[in-house]
Design an enzyme around this catalytic site. Sequence first.
Site, PDB file in Angstrom:
ATOM      1  N   ASP A   1       1.126  -3.197   1.132  1.00  0.00           N
ATOM      2  CA  ASP A   1       1.056  -3.329   0.022  1.00  0.00           C
ATOM      3  C   ASP A   1       0.745  -1.849  -0.902  1.00  0.00           C
ATOM      4  O   ASP A   1      -0.041  -1.067  -0.366  1.00  0.00           O
ATOM      5  CB  ASP A   1       0.493  -4.126  -1.034  1.00  0.00           C
TER       6      ASP A   1
HETATM    7  N1  URA Z   1      -0.987  -9.026   3.440  1.00  0.00           N
HETATM    8  C1  URA Z   1      -1.187  -8.407   2.187  1.00  0.00           C
HETATM    9  O1  URA Z   1      -1.115  -9.289   1.382  1.00  0.00           O
HETATM   10  N2  URA Z   1      -0.615  -7.051   1.966  1.00  0.00           N
HETATM   11  C2  URA Z   1      -0.878  -6.023   2.777  1.00  0.00           C
HETATM   12  O2  URA Z   1      -0.586  -5.115   2.385  1.00  0.00           O
HETATM   13  C3  URA Z   1      -0.815  -6.373   4.105  1.00  0.00           C
HETATM   14  C4  URA Z   1      -0.828  -7.820   4.651  1.00  0.00           C
END
Ligand code: URA
Length: 234
Positions: free
Chosen positions: A102
């Site tokens: 993310d």
């Molecule tokens: N899980 C999440 O919620 N975000 C990420 O970036 C990776 C795994």
Amino acid sequence: MKLDRLLAKHDSLGRGRAREAILAGRVAVEGAITRRLDHPVDRFKRVELDGRPLRQSARRLHLMLNKPVGILSATSDPVHRTVIDLIDDPDRHTLHLVGRLDRSTTGLVLLTNDGNWSKPLMAPETKVPKVYLVETRDPIPASAIEAFAAGFHFHTEDLTTLPAALEILGEHQARLTLHEGRYHQIKRMFHRIGNRVVKLHRESIGGISLPPDLGPGEWRMLTEEEVGCGSPRL
Ligand code: URA
């Protein structure tokens, strides 16, 4: 691709003359003469006909990057800076991501232009472990360990998450190992126990760990040993 097909396309040689050239020992792959018509070749292989290179072979790239907050895990975006924008290599536009993070997540991102290498690392059936450091808004109860191991049913996808190993490091901090990568998975898992992720950082993918001397926004090529960690045996 097979060698006779690649050679057939060169200078419009045609399949027949390409095969003759291979059988006559006029063709070398990676410096060694081969008479195998079906010798496997890809764009990274050096192929020579009568000692002259057939084409420019591509550089095979495998690299790691320490993604900072705010950078997008994508190869291009009209608005946000992407991980590719942080890489000053002339062939950076040939790269693809081996799994995304993310925009608010930091840490290890792998990039390559070698699909044969990235495929098993990303395939759900190889279940490559990915390790994250998590910081939460509220204290993490000991009961979360069992809940994460049992898995959560995600209604949107109609699936139950695979057993995940949660190690509680402090009141608000844990290390979590996943063997899959669903959309916002960790944030959704903590949401299900009534908590909220405030910081998320990926430490490792399979046998490849982010080294402490690679600062946010920095990248480097993988070592040969690290590239070897990308094998399906992980
Ligand atoms: N899980 C999440 O919620 N975000 C990420 O970036 C990776 C795994």
